[in-house]
Design a protein around this motif. Structure first.
Motif, PDB file in Angstrom:
ATOM      1  N   SER A  43       0.839  -1.190   0.000  1.00  0.00           N
ATOM      2  CA  SER A  43       0.000   0.000   0.000  1.00  0.00           C
ATOM      3  C   SER A  43       0.883   1.252   0.000  1.00  0.00           C
ATOM      4  CB  SER A  43      -0.962  -0.021   1.185  1.00  0.00           C
ATOM      5  OG  SER A  43      -1.882   1.043   1.108  1.00  0.00           O
ATOM      6  N   HIS A  44       0.451   2.305   0.698  1.00  0.00           N
ATOM      7  CA  HIS A  44       1.161   3.583   0.646  1.00  0.00           C
ATOM      8  C   HIS A  44       2.073   3.754   1.864  1.00  0.00           C
ATOM      9  CE1 HIS A  44       0.671   8.108  -0.584  1.00  0.00           C
ATOM     10  NE2 HIS A  44       1.871   7.617  -0.843  1.00  0.00           N
ATOM     11  N   SER A  45       2.790   2.698   2.204  1.00  0.00           N
ATOM     12  CA  SER A  45       3.626   2.735   3.400  1.00  0.00           C
ATOM     13  C   SER A  45       4.967   3.414   3.131  1.00  0.00           C
ATOM     14  CB  SER A  45       3.867   1.318   3.933  1.00  0.00           C
ATOM     15  OG  SER A  45       4.450   0.507   2.942  1.00  0.00           O
ATOM     16  N   LEU A  46       5.483   4.048   4.176  1.00  0.00           N
ATOM     17  CA  LEU A  46       6.786   4.722   4.148  1.00  0.00           C
ATOM     18  C   LEU A  46       7.748   4.008   5.081  1.00  0.00           C
ATOM     19  CD1 LEU A  46       5.801   8.484   4.509  1.00  0.00           C
ATOM     20  CD2 LEU A  46       7.135   7.557   2.634  1.00  0.00           C
ATOM     21  N   THR A  47       9.025   4.023   4.757  1.00  0.00           N
ATOM     22  CA  THR A  47      10.045   3.504   5.662  1.00  0.00           C
ATOM     23  C   THR A  47      10.552   4.652   6.518  1.00  0.00           C
ATOM     24  OG1 THR A  47      10.697   1.813   4.072  1.00  0.00           O
ATOM     25  CG2 THR A  47      12.270   2.326   5.816  1.00  0.00           C
ATOM     26  N   LEU A  48      10.221   4.623   7.806  1.00  0.00           N
ATOM     27  CA  LEU A  48      10.580   5.727   8.698  1.00  0.00           C
ATOM     28  C   LEU A  48      11.481   5.292   9.855  1.00  0.00           C
ATOM     29  CD1 LEU A  48       7.087   7.488   8.981  1.00  0.00           C
ATOM     30  CD2 LEU A  48       9.019   8.147   7.533  1.00  0.00           C
ATOM     31  N   VAL A 102      -7.123  -1.280  -4.899  1.00  0.00           N
ATOM     32  CA  VAL A 102      -6.360  -0.027  -4.891  1.00  0.00           C
ATOM     33  C   VAL A 102      -5.987   0.397  -3.473  1.00  0.00           C
ATOM     34  CG1 VAL A 102      -7.458   0.715  -7.049  1.00  0.00           C
ATOM     35  CG2 VAL A 102      -8.399   1.496  -4.866  1.00  0.00           C
ATOM     36  N   ASN A 103      -6.725  -0.100  -2.469  1.00  0.00           N
ATOM     37  CA  ASN A 103      -6.414   0.259  -1.082  1.00  0.00           C
ATOM     38  C   ASN A 103      -5.170  -0.461  -0.563  1.00  0.00           C
ATOM     39  OD1 ASN A 103      -8.825   1.929  -0.469  1.00  0.00           O
ATOM     40  ND2 ASN A 103      -9.902   0.019  -0.887  1.00  0.00           N
ATOM     41  N   TYR A 104      -4.821  -1.586  -1.176  1.00  0.00           N
ATOM     42  CA  TYR A 104      -3.692  -2.393  -0.724  1.00  0.00           C
ATOM     43  C   TYR A 104      -2.492  -2.323  -1.662  1.00  0.00           C
ATOM     44  CZ  TYR A 104      -7.730  -4.519   1.609  1.00  0.00           C
ATOM     45  OH  TYR A 104      -8.889  -4.720   2.316  1.00  0.00           O
ATOM     46  N   SER A 105      -2.721  -1.899  -2.871  1.00  0.00           N
ATOM     47  CA  SER A 105      -1.726  -2.023  -3.930  1.00  0.00           C
ATOM     48  C   SER A 105      -0.532  -1.086  -3.772  1.00  0.00           C
ATOM     49  CB  SER A 105      -2.396  -1.747  -5.282  1.00  0.00           C
ATOM     50  OG  SER A 105      -1.442  -1.607  -6.295  1.00  0.00           O
ATOM     51  N   GLY A 106       0.667  -1.661  -3.792  1.00  0.00           N
ATOM     52  CA  GLY A 106       1.876  -0.850  -3.840  1.00  0.00           C
ATOM     53  C   GLY A 106       2.050  -0.190  -5.190  1.00  0.00           C
ATOM     54  N   THR A 107       1.536  -0.848  -6.240  1.00  0.00           N
ATOM     55  CA  THR A 107       1.604  -0.274  -7.585  1.00  0.00           C
ATOM     56  C   THR A 107       0.826   1.034  -7.647  1.00  0.00           C
ATOM     57  OG1 THR A 107       1.756  -2.480  -8.563  1.00  0.00           O
ATOM     58  CG2 THR A 107       1.093  -0.693 -10.024  1.00  0.00           C
ATOM     59  N   VAL A 108      -0.416   0.999  -7.175  1.00  0.00           N
ATOM     60  CA  VAL A 108      -1.239   2.207  -7.169  1.00  0.00           C
ATOM     61  C   VAL A 108      -0.629   3.253  -6.236  1.00  0.00           C
ATOM     62  CG1 VAL A 108      -3.525   3.143  -6.633  1.00  0.00           C
ATOM     63  CG2 VAL A 108      -3.322   0.935  -7.778  1.00  0.00           C
ATOM     64  N   ALA A 109      -0.067   2.799  -5.114  1.00  0.00           N
ATOM     65  CA  ALA A 109       0.540   3.738  -4.164  1.00  0.00           C
ATOM     66  C   ALA A 109       1.711   4.494  -4.782  1.00  0.00           C
ATOM     67  CB  ALA A 109       1.006   2.993  -2.916  1.00  0.00           C
ATOM     68  N   GLY A 110       2.489   3.828  -5.634  1.00  0.00           N
ATOM     69  CA  GLY A 110       3.588   4.511  -6.307  1.00  0.00           C
ATOM     70  C   GLY A 110       3.085   5.662  -7.150  1.00  0.00           C
ATOM     71  N   ALA A 111       1.972   5.434  -7.854  1.00  0.00           N
ATOM     72  CA  ALA A 111       1.384   6.494  -8.663  1.00  0.00           C
ATOM     73  C   ALA A 111       0.749   7.568  -7.791  1.00  0.00           C
ATOM     74  CB  ALA A 111       0.346   5.903  -9.616  1.00  0.00           C
ATOM     75  N   PRO A 234     -10.065   7.001 -13.215  1.00  0.00           N
ATOM     76  CA  PRO A 234      -9.497   8.165 -12.542  1.00  0.00           C
ATOM     77  C   PRO A 234      -9.825   8.109 -11.048  1.00  0.00           C
ATOM     78  CG  PRO A 234     -11.507   8.789 -13.689  1.00  0.00           C
ATOM     79  CD  PRO A 234     -11.299   7.314 -13.947  1.00  0.00           C
ATOM     80  N   LEU A 235      -8.816   8.078 -10.221  1.00  0.00           N
ATOM     81  CA  LEU A 235      -8.995   7.994  -8.770  1.00  0.00           C
ATOM     82  C   LEU A 235      -8.678   9.343  -8.142  1.00  0.00           C
ATOM     83  CD1 LEU A 235      -7.203   4.586  -8.102  1.00  0.00           C
ATOM     84  CD2 LEU A 235      -9.619   4.979  -8.666  1.00  0.00           C
ATOM     85  N   CYS A 236      -9.611   9.837  -7.337  1.00  0.00           N
ATOM     86  CA  CYS A 236      -9.427  11.141  -6.695  1.00  0.00           C
ATOM     87  C   CYS A 236      -8.740  10.958  -5.350  1.00  0.00           C
ATOM     88  CB  CYS A 236     -10.787  11.819  -6.518  1.00  0.00           C
ATOM     89  SG  CYS A 236     -10.691  13.452  -5.793  1.00  0.00           S
ATOM     90  N   LEU A 237      -7.702  11.738  -5.086  1.00  0.00           N
ATOM     91  CA  LEU A 237      -6.971  11.601  -3.829  1.00  0.00           C
ATOM     92  C   LEU A 237      -7.611  12.347  -2.667  1.00  0.00           C
ATOM     93  CD1 LEU A 237      -3.253  11.663  -4.972  1.00  0.00           C
ATOM     94  CD2 LEU A 237      -4.927   9.814  -4.970  1.00  0.00           C
ATOM     95  N   ASP A 238      -8.598  13.183  -2.961  1.00  0.00           N
ATOM     96  CA  ASP A 238      -9.372  13.825  -1.904  1.00  0.00           C
ATOM     97  C   ASP A 238     -10.450  12.847  -1.461  1.00  0.00           C
ATOM     98  OD1 ASP A 238     -10.941  15.334  -0.236  1.00  0.00           O
ATOM     99  OD2 ASP A 238     -11.252  16.981  -1.647  1.00  0.00           O
ATOM    100  N   PHE A 239     -10.291  12.276  -0.259  1.00  0.00           N
ATOM    101  CA  PHE A 239     -11.219  11.251   0.215  1.00  0.00           C
ATOM    102  C   PHE A 239     -12.524  11.831   0.764  1.00  0.00           C
ATOM    103  CE2 PHE A 239      -7.782   7.874   1.391  1.00  0.00           C
ATOM    104  CZ  PHE A 239      -7.428   7.805   0.045  1.00  0.00           C
ATOM    105  N   THR A 240     -12.651  13.140   0.809  1.00  0.00           N
ATOM    106  CA  THR A 240     -13.819  13.764   1.421  1.00  0.00           C
ATOM    107  C   THR A 240     -15.101  13.371   0.693  1.00  0.00           C
ATOM    108  OG1 THR A 240     -12.463  15.681   2.000  1.00  0.00           O
ATOM    109  CG2 THR A 240     -14.845  15.943   2.162  1.00  0.00           C
ATOM    110  N   ASP A 241     -16.096  12.912   1.437  1.00  0.00           N
ATOM    111  CA  ASP A 241     -17.415  12.607   0.894  1.00  0.00           C
ATOM    112  C   ASP A 241     -18.260  13.879   0.985  1.00  0.00           C
ATOM    113  OD1 ASP A 241     -20.015  11.834   0.405  1.00  0.00           O
ATOM    114  OD2 ASP A 241     -19.861   9.951   1.501  1.00  0.00           O
ATOM    115  N   SER A 242     -18.431  14.550  -0.144  1.00  0.00           N
ATOM    116  CA  SER A 242     -19.085  15.863  -0.155  1.00  0.00           C
ATOM    117  C   SER A 242     -20.514  15.808   0.378  1.00  0.00           C
ATOM    118  CB  SER A 242     -19.083  16.440  -1.574  1.00  0.00           C
ATOM    119  OG  SER A 242     -17.763  16.631  -2.018  1.00  0.00           O
ATOM    120  N   SER A 243     -21.272  14.756   0.022  1.00  0.00           N
ATOM    121  CA  SER A 243     -22.655  14.672   0.493  1.00  0.00           C
ATOM    122  C   SER A 243     -22.707  14.500   2.005  1.00  0.00           C
ATOM    123  CB  SER A 243     -23.376  13.521  -0.206  1.00  0.00           C
ATOM    124  OG  SER A 243     -22.733  12.288   0.053  1.00  0.00           O
TER     125      SER A 243
END
Length: 257
Positions: A43-48, A102-111, A234-243
Motif C-alpha cells: 500500500s502507501h507505506s513509508l520507511t521511517l 487499490v487500497n492495498y496495492s503498492g503499484t497504485v501507491a507509487g502512482a 481516474p482515482l481522486c486523492l481527496d477522500f472527502t465525501d461531499s454529500s
C-alpha cells in the motif's frame, strides 16, 4: 519528457521491463527506481524507522531497499531533484489492481505518491487468470501500452487525480478497446483466512480470496477487464465525501471554510 518508473513487484520483475519498453516509446529520458524485493500489498507505506539503502544497478536504474512510495520520493526529491520527472509510471503489475485492490496495492501507491508530489502519474496492471499459476500475457500491455499513454497524455487529467490502468487477461488481438471506468466493489464475504499447521504442529495463516464467478456492474473496472477491455479509472486523492460533509454541517451547525 522525463519519465520515472517504479513498481511493487521488485527491480527484477518482468513487468518492469515491459513498462520500460512502453516508456521508451515515449521518450529516451527514462529513469527506474524500484524496490529491491517484492512489495506487493505494501500500500502507501513509508520507511521511517530505518534508513533507506539505494544501489545503482545500471544506467538510470536504481534499486531501493524500501517501498514503492520510498522509491518515488527518492526519485523525485533526490535523484531528479534538479530536473523532476514529467510523468511517473508504476507497474506493470503482475496481477490486476481493480476495485478494493487499490487500497492495498503498492503499484497504485507509487502512482499516488507521484501525484502527491505534483507529478502526473499512472498505475498499470495486467490481469492474469490464476494469480498463483497463471502466465501473464505481457504482450498485451507491450502492444497497447504506448498508444494508451499517448491518448492519456494528449487528453490530460486534473491535479490530485491518479489514473489506474488495468489490461485484460487476453491476447493483444483480443482486446476489445479502451474504456473509462469507475472503481468497482468486491464482495467482502469472499475474503477469508486459511489456517494450516506446519511440520512442528504450529499454526500459521494465509489471507485469501475465494473464487466465484460474479457479474460486476457495467461501467466498472471489474466489468471492463472481464469484457477484454483496457480499463482506465481516474482515482481522486481527496477522500472527502461531499454529500456527508453537507449532512454533517447540518448536524454540527456549520461547515469549516
Amino acid at each position: 519528457m522525463r519519465i520515472l518508473l517504479t513498481n511493487d513487484d521488485g527491480i527484477e520483475a518482468p513487468g518492469l521491463d515491459v513498462l520500460e519498453k512502453i516508456a521508451t516509446d515515449l521518450t529516451d529520458d527514462v529513469w527506474v527506481v524500484a524496490p529491491e524485493t517484492d512489495n506487493s500489498g505494501a500500500s502507501h507505506s513509508l520507511t521511517l524507522a530505518e534508513p533507506l539503502r539505494m544501489r545503482e544497478i545500471g544506467k538510470r536504474r536504481y534499486a531501493v531497499k524500501g517501498t514503492p512510495t520510498d522509491c518515488v520520493i527518492m526519485g523525485v526529491r533526490f535523484l531528479l531533484k534538479d530536473e523532476p520527472p514529467d510523468l511517473v509510471l508504476s507497474g506493470v503489475n503482475r496481477g490486476q489492481n481493480l476495485a478494493d485492490d487499490v487500497n492495498y496495492s503498492g503499484t497504485v501507491a507509487g502512482a499516488i505518491e507521484g501525484t502527491l508530489l505534483g507529478v502526473p502519474s499512472i498505475a498499470l496492471s495486467l490481469a492474469i487468470g490464476n494469480y498463483d499459476h497463471g502466465t501473464p500475457i505481457w504482450e498485451t500491455p507491450m502492444e497497447h501500452g504506448a498508444e494508451l499513454m499517448h491518448k492519456l497524455l494528449d487528453a490530460g487529467w486534473p491535479e490530485g487525480t491518479v489514473l489506474n490502468v488495468n489490461f485484460p487477461d487476453c491476447q493483444p488481438d483480443e482486446v476489445q478497446g479502451m474504456v473509462a471506468t469507475r472503481q468497482g466493489l468486491r464482495d467482502t464475504a469472499l475474503l477469508d483466512i486459511d489456517d494450516r499447521m506446519d511440520t512442528r504442529g504450529k499454526a500459521y495463516y494465509w489471507i485469501g480470496i475465494a473464487k466465484r464467478n460474479a457479474k460486476p456492474p457495467k461501467g466498472t473496472d471489474l466489468w471492463a477487464v472481464r469484457s477484454n477491455l483496457i480499463s482506465v479509472s481516474p482515482l481522486c486523492l481527496d477522500f472527502t465525501d461531499s454529500s456527508s460533509l453537507e449532512a454533517l454541517a447540518g448536524v454540527l451547525g456549520e461547515k469549516a471554510k
